[in-house]
Design a protein around this motif. Sequence first.
Motif, PDB file in Angstrom:
ATOM      1  N   SER A  24      -6.744  -2.039 -27.335  1.00  0.00           N
ATOM      2  CA  SER A  24      -7.096  -1.999 -28.049  1.00  0.00           C
ATOM      3  C   SER A  24      -6.476  -2.687 -29.724  1.00  0.00           C
ATOM      4  CB  SER A  24      -8.754  -2.499 -28.127  1.00  0.00           C
ATOM      5  OG  SER A  24      -9.347  -3.431 -29.144  1.00  0.00           O
ATOM      6  N   ASP A  25      -5.778  -3.454 -30.265  1.00  0.00           N
ATOM      7  CA  ASP A  25      -5.832  -3.527 -31.599  1.00  0.00           C
ATOM      8  C   ASP A  25      -4.115  -2.990 -31.844  1.00  0.00           C
ATOM      9  OD1 ASP A  25      -8.143  -3.541 -33.700  1.00  0.00           O
ATOM     10  OD2 ASP A  25      -9.093  -2.369 -32.107  1.00  0.00           O
ATOM     11  N   LEU A  26      -3.487  -3.511 -31.405  1.00  0.00           N
ATOM     12  CA  LEU A  26      -2.241  -3.639 -31.305  1.00  0.00           C
ATOM     13  C   LEU A  26      -1.468  -3.763 -32.699  1.00  0.00           C
ATOM     14  CD1 LEU A  26      -0.683  -5.732 -28.265  1.00  0.00           C
ATOM     15  CD2 LEU A  26      -1.185  -2.594 -28.761  1.00  0.00           C
ATOM     16  N   GLY A  68      -8.598  -7.615 -28.917  1.00  0.00           N
ATOM     17  CA  GLY A  68      -8.136  -8.306 -30.534  1.00  0.00           C
ATOM     18  C   GLY A  68      -7.436  -6.989 -31.503  1.00  0.00           C
ATOM     19  N   ASP A  69      -6.946  -7.714 -32.683  1.00  0.00           N
ATOM     20  CA  ASP A  69      -6.239  -7.377 -33.183  1.00  0.00           C
ATOM     21  C   ASP A  69      -4.959  -7.346 -32.792  1.00  0.00           C
ATOM     22  OD1 ASP A  69      -7.368  -7.965 -35.303  1.00  0.00           O
ATOM     23  OD2 ASP A  69      -7.900  -5.769 -35.585  1.00  0.00           O
ATOM     24  N   VAL A  70      -3.392  -7.723 -32.284  1.00  0.00           N
ATOM     25  CA  VAL A  70      -2.546  -8.455 -32.046  1.00  0.00           C
ATOM     26  C   VAL A  70      -1.586  -8.200 -32.779  1.00  0.00           C
ATOM     27  CG1 VAL A  70      -0.744  -9.406 -30.339  1.00  0.00           C
ATOM     28  CG2 VAL A  70      -3.079  -9.499 -29.080  1.00  0.00           C
ATOM     29  N   GLY A 104      -9.248 -10.962 -32.448  1.00  0.00           N
ATOM     30  CA  GLY A 104      -9.641 -10.258 -33.481  1.00  0.00           C
ATOM     31  C   GLY A 104      -9.801 -10.890 -35.051  1.00  0.00           C
ATOM     32  N   ASN A 105     -10.286  -9.878 -36.122  1.00  0.00           N
ATOM     33  CA  ASN A 105     -10.201 -10.682 -36.915  1.00  0.00           C
ATOM     34  C   ASN A 105      -9.314 -11.065 -37.640  1.00  0.00           C
ATOM     35  OD1 ASN A 105     -10.387  -7.452 -36.952  1.00  0.00           O
ATOM     36  ND2 ASN A 105     -11.141  -8.198 -39.326  1.00  0.00           N
ATOM     37  N   HIS A 106      -7.557  -9.948 -37.505  1.00  0.00           N
ATOM     38  CA  HIS A 106      -6.975 -10.377 -37.248  1.00  0.00           C
ATOM     39  C   HIS A 106      -5.701 -11.363 -37.063  1.00  0.00           C
ATOM     40  CE1 HIS A 106      -5.832  -6.783 -40.893  1.00  0.00           C
ATOM     41  NE2 HIS A 106      -7.254  -6.437 -39.353  1.00  0.00           N
ATOM     42  N   ASP A 107      -6.023 -12.087 -36.135  1.00  0.00           N
ATOM     43  CA  ASP A 107      -5.290 -13.120 -34.279  1.00  0.00           C
ATOM     44  C   ASP A 107      -5.530 -14.795 -35.325  1.00  0.00           C
ATOM     45  OD1 ASP A 107      -4.803 -10.802 -33.017  1.00  0.00           O
ATOM     46  OD2 ASP A 107      -6.449 -10.613 -32.211  1.00  0.00           O
ATOM     47  N   PHE A 134     -15.674  -7.102 -26.568  1.00  0.00           N
ATOM     48  CA  PHE A 134     -15.725  -8.420 -27.483  1.00  0.00           C
ATOM     49  C   PHE A 134     -14.703  -7.254 -28.579  1.00  0.00           C
ATOM     50  CE2 PHE A 134     -18.809  -6.984 -30.373  1.00  0.00           C
ATOM     51  CZ  PHE A 134     -19.500  -5.776 -29.952  1.00  0.00           C
ATOM     52  N   HIS A 135     -14.134  -8.019 -29.520  1.00  0.00           N
ATOM     53  CA  HIS A 135     -13.030  -7.350 -30.692  1.00  0.00           C
ATOM     54  C   HIS A 135     -14.218  -6.003 -31.206  1.00  0.00           C
ATOM     55  CE1 HIS A 135     -10.701  -6.295 -33.556  1.00  0.00           C
ATOM     56  NE2 HIS A 135     -10.712  -6.875 -34.502  1.00  0.00           N
ATOM     57  N   GLY A 136     -15.830  -6.765 -32.046  1.00  0.00           N
ATOM     58  CA  GLY A 136     -16.362  -5.547 -32.902  1.00  0.00           C
ATOM     59  C   GLY A 136     -17.087  -6.223 -34.242  1.00  0.00           C
ATOM     60  N   GLY A 153     -13.466  -3.027 -30.139  1.00  0.00           N
ATOM     61  CA  GLY A 153     -12.005  -2.109 -30.603  1.00  0.00           C
ATOM     62  C   GLY A 153     -12.585  -2.610 -32.068  1.00  0.00           C
ATOM     63  N   HIS A 154     -11.718  -2.358 -32.981  1.00  0.00           N
ATOM     64  CA  HIS A 154     -12.221  -2.980 -34.613  1.00  0.00           C
ATOM     65  C   HIS A 154     -12.364  -1.739 -35.325  1.00  0.00           C
ATOM     66  CE1 HIS A 154     -12.412  -4.998 -37.667  1.00  0.00           C
ATOM     67  NE2 HIS A 154     -13.787  -4.292 -37.970  1.00  0.00           N
ATOM     68  N   VAL A 155     -12.538  -0.549 -35.007  1.00  0.00           N
ATOM     69  CA  VAL A 155     -13.061   0.370 -35.658  1.00  0.00           C
ATOM     70  C   VAL A 155     -11.969   1.463 -35.816  1.00  0.00           C
ATOM     71  CG1 VAL A 155     -14.931   2.719 -35.600  1.00  0.00           C
ATOM     72  CG2 VAL A 155     -15.470   0.166 -34.970  1.00  0.00           C
TER      73      VAL A 155
END
Length: 276
Positions: A24-26, A68-70, A104-107, A134-136, A153-155
């Motif tokens: 998660s979260d690249l 998420g957040d690639v 994710g929220n950055h995607d 899920f992303h979170g 992820g996300h956190v």
Amino acid sequence: MLTPIKNYPALIHKQKGQKNLIISDLHLGWELNLIQKGIHIPSQTQKIQDELLQLIDITEPNKLIILGDVKHTIARAGLVEWQDIPKFFKAIKTKVDKIEIIRGNHDGNLEPLLEPTIKLHPSSGIASNAVGFFHGHTWPAKQLLECTTLVMGHVHPTISFRDRIGFRITSPVWVKAKCDAKKLADDCLRRRRPKSNTKQISTSQKRQIANPKVKQFLIMPCFNNFLRGRAINKKQAGKSYRGPILRSQAIKMEVAETYLLDGTFLGSIKQLRGMG
Ligand SMILES: [Mn+2]
């Protein structure tokens, strides 16, 4: 079955003889943001790619799932990302054929950077029998409420310790939290309803989740080594957990267990509170 990979911020999820590698979260391209501040760090994408390729060699998964957040820029895709991200996935594809991404929220605007064989799921996630991913940053999809474990992820959770002289160490951690399944389902439905009607949940809506089952949450460390994250054991951190789900009382964050990437159990967030 879910198994964290020792010394990596990654999980293996085995199901019906299939092996999924979960990360998660690249946040590819985060270093580009620093250029605007006059700090020039060369692109780190190659390093992250090498680490992931090594991990794929070790684990030999059938599928890679990214929670998420690639990328790092939120709404758009910067010039460098137009080069870096397609190249990154091309390299990963040589080792693992199936790739799925939960947005994710950055995607934002990630689609044009992905080749058509890569599946992009909504941030509300996907369910695979007893486990939901899920992303979170927002609520999980209804079908995930019938899983027993949710992975998000996300956190970017880390724990930090500071000694009297001011030396500080910060380490990424896994967070394992218990969850009140019914409360999560209620909160999830309430938040998803239009604002004018938030107080009452109709019986028909409740029926849509016949049997909420989520017993535990697993929060993944960030795969990007340079980014680390935020110390969840800071004094006031409890009030600023990222995302509405962790702020809901359904997830018992204060008594959640934390583990270093090598598997060392550190204690509950409550026990470590204020040490950072
Ligand atoms: Mn995020």
